[in-house]
Design a protein around this motif. Structure first.
Motif, short mmCIF file in Angstrom:
data_model
loop_
_atom_site.label_atom_id
_atom_site.label_comp_id
_atom_site.label_asym_id
_atom_site.label_seq_id
_atom_site.Cartn_x
_atom_site.Cartn_y
_atom_site.Cartn_z
N PHE A 5 65.76 52.33 -19.14
CA PHE A 5 64.69 53.29 -18.82
C PHE A 5 65.02 54.11 -17.57
CE2 PHE A 5 62.90 49.65 -21.07
CZ PHE A 5 62.34 50.29 -22.16
N ASP A 6 66.32 54.19 -17.26
CA ASP A 6 66.77 54.90 -16.06
C ASP A 6 67.87 55.88 -16.47
OD1 ASP A 6 67.92 55.71 -13.63
OD2 ASP A 6 67.48 53.81 -12.66
N THR A 7 67.49 57.15 -16.64
CA THR A 7 68.45 58.16 -17.09
C THR A 7 69.61 58.32 -16.11
OG1 THR A 7 66.77 59.36 -18.35
CG2 THR A 7 68.73 60.59 -17.70
N ALA A 8 69.29 58.50 -14.83
CA ALA A 8 70.33 58.77 -13.83
C ALA A 8 71.31 57.61 -13.70
CB ALA A 8 69.68 59.07 -12.47
N ALA A 9 70.80 56.38 -13.68
CA ALA A 9 71.67 55.22 -13.54
C ALA A 9 72.53 55.03 -14.79
CB ALA A 9 70.85 53.97 -13.27
N THR A 10 71.98 55.35 -15.95
CA THR A 10 72.76 55.26 -17.19
C THR A 10 73.92 56.24 -17.16
OG1 THR A 10 70.88 54.50 -18.51
CG2 THR A 10 72.66 55.58 -19.70
N VAL A 11 73.66 57.46 -16.73
CA VAL A 11 74.72 58.47 -16.64
C VAL A 11 75.80 58.03 -15.65
CG1 VAL A 11 75.24 60.84 -15.90
CG2 VAL A 11 73.23 60.39 -17.33
N GLU A 12 75.38 57.55 -14.50
CA GLU A 12 76.34 57.11 -13.48
C GLU A 12 77.20 55.95 -13.98
OE1 GLU A 12 76.35 55.24 -8.93
OE2 GLU A 12 74.47 55.92 -9.83
N THR A 13 76.56 54.99 -14.64
CA THR A 13 77.30 53.83 -15.17
C THR A 13 78.27 54.26 -16.27
OG1 THR A 13 75.46 52.36 -14.67
CG2 THR A 13 77.05 51.58 -16.29
N ALA A 14 77.83 55.16 -17.13
CA ALA A 14 78.70 55.65 -18.20
C ALA A 14 79.95 56.31 -17.62
CB ALA A 14 77.94 56.63 -19.08
N ARG A 15 79.77 57.11 -16.59
CA ARG A 15 80.92 57.76 -15.95
C ARG A 15 81.88 56.73 -15.38
NH1 ARG A 15 76.95 61.87 -12.75
NH2 ARG A 15 76.76 63.53 -14.33
#
Length: 321
Positions: free
Chosen positions: A105-115
């Motif tokens: 439920f955390d868009t920004a953290a998901t993007v950062e982790t994916a990177r």
């Protein structure tokens, strides 16, 4: 001349993906792609084939500075990528690696982790074109996928239980979605107190509906049905873009030389369903109106989070030892 097995017949019309991290199973069935999640990574690191990988990750974790929790998380992440790296060297196609369920439920953290996952694979010599970032099909997760796709990082949106999720994923230009056939069936069996034949299986019908919608409207997002409970469910979706199947069911398909009928075909999709415009409000309302999808999405996230915690506990024990 030997008759072709149902597995070989299936491979001729569908991309078969192995739902396992077991290297020996990958070598045996020779799938195009592999998919992993915390449950599969946890099972994989217990296998003798990964003893060296686990030992290396624990050694690396012991050299990290900072707090213990941070080191545990870093080692668990490293293990997931290490398992994925081994699989990426075995299959010609893609390997899916999951973002932590507790970030659903955390868009920004998901993007950062994916990177960071993509960077870790690159450090292991695996290009991003070999990897799919696996994200739960929440509204926030789908928004993260939209950002990642614009950056050239392909995504696999998992835990799909409702057409609204599939439509939102298509709008976000997600590379692939994973509708969970068996878990949909599980809910209906429990709720209705009866069994279902493959042709009436609610999970099968859900995937067929999504497939028809995508093909009718020229949507390029790949439909990869997952979470099968039987060979019958797999056969009922023969012809789907991709199917991710457990080694046990792959074994049954490989042992059967009977005919396999194609059930899904982009050239024969029937009447086109209406195109749907879906904003956040409409998405959340559709999910609210589908108790199965609401319950199964939440349950799926909890189960992945539980296995993630188990993986971290294993790492913590090894670090302490």
């Amino acid at each position: 001349m030997n008759a072709a097995s149902k597995l070989d017949q299936l491979k001729s019309i569908t991309t078969v993906v192995a739902d396992t991290g077991d290297i020996e199973a990958i070598r045996k069935f020779q799938p195009v792609d592999c998919t992993t999640n915390p449950t599969l990574v946890l099972k994989a690191v217990a296998l003798p084939a990964y003893e060296g990988v686990v030992a290396d990750a624990v050694r690396w974790g012991g050299s990290l500075s900072g707090n213990r929790d941070g080191a545990v998380k870093a080692v668990a992440d490293r293990l997931a990528v290490a398992v994925g790296t081994e699989l990426a060297r075995l299959v010609p196609g893609r390997v899916s690696t999951e973002v932590d369920a507790d970030l659903s439920f955390d868009t920004a953290a998901t993007v950062e982790t994916a990177r960071s996952i993509i960077a870790a694979y690159k450090a292991n010599g695996i290009d991003r074109e070999k990897i799919l970032i696996k994200i739960a099909g929440t509204w926030e997760g789908i928004r993260a996928a939209e950002i990642l796709q614009r950056e050239g990082i392909d995504t696999n949106i998992t835990l799909i239980f409702d057409k609204a999720q599939a439509i939102a994923c298509a709008d976000a230009k997600a590379f692939l979605i994973s509708p969970f056939v068996g878990r949909i069936l599980d809910w209906h069996v429990k709720t209705e107190g009866r069994t279902f034949e493959p042709e009436e299986d609610p999970g099968v019908l859900s995937v067929r509906e999504i497939y028809r919608y995508y093909k009718s409207h020229g949507i390029g997002t790949v439909v990869m049905a997952a979470s099968f409970r039987s060979v019958g469910e797999v056969e009922a979706l023969a012809g789907c873009d991709r199917l991710t199947v457990s080694p046990a069911i792959l074994d049954q398909l490989a042992a059967d030389t009977g005919p396999l009928a194609r059930k899904l075909d982009p050239a024969h999709i029937g009447e086109a369903p209406a195109r749907v415009d879906l904003d956040e409000k409409a998405f959340r309302w559709a999910m609210n109106q589908n108790p199965m999808a609401t319950e199964k999405l939440a349950e799926g996230i909890r189960l992945f989070a539980k296995d993630l915690e188990a993986l971290r506990a294993l790492v913590a024990g090894r670090l302490a030892g």
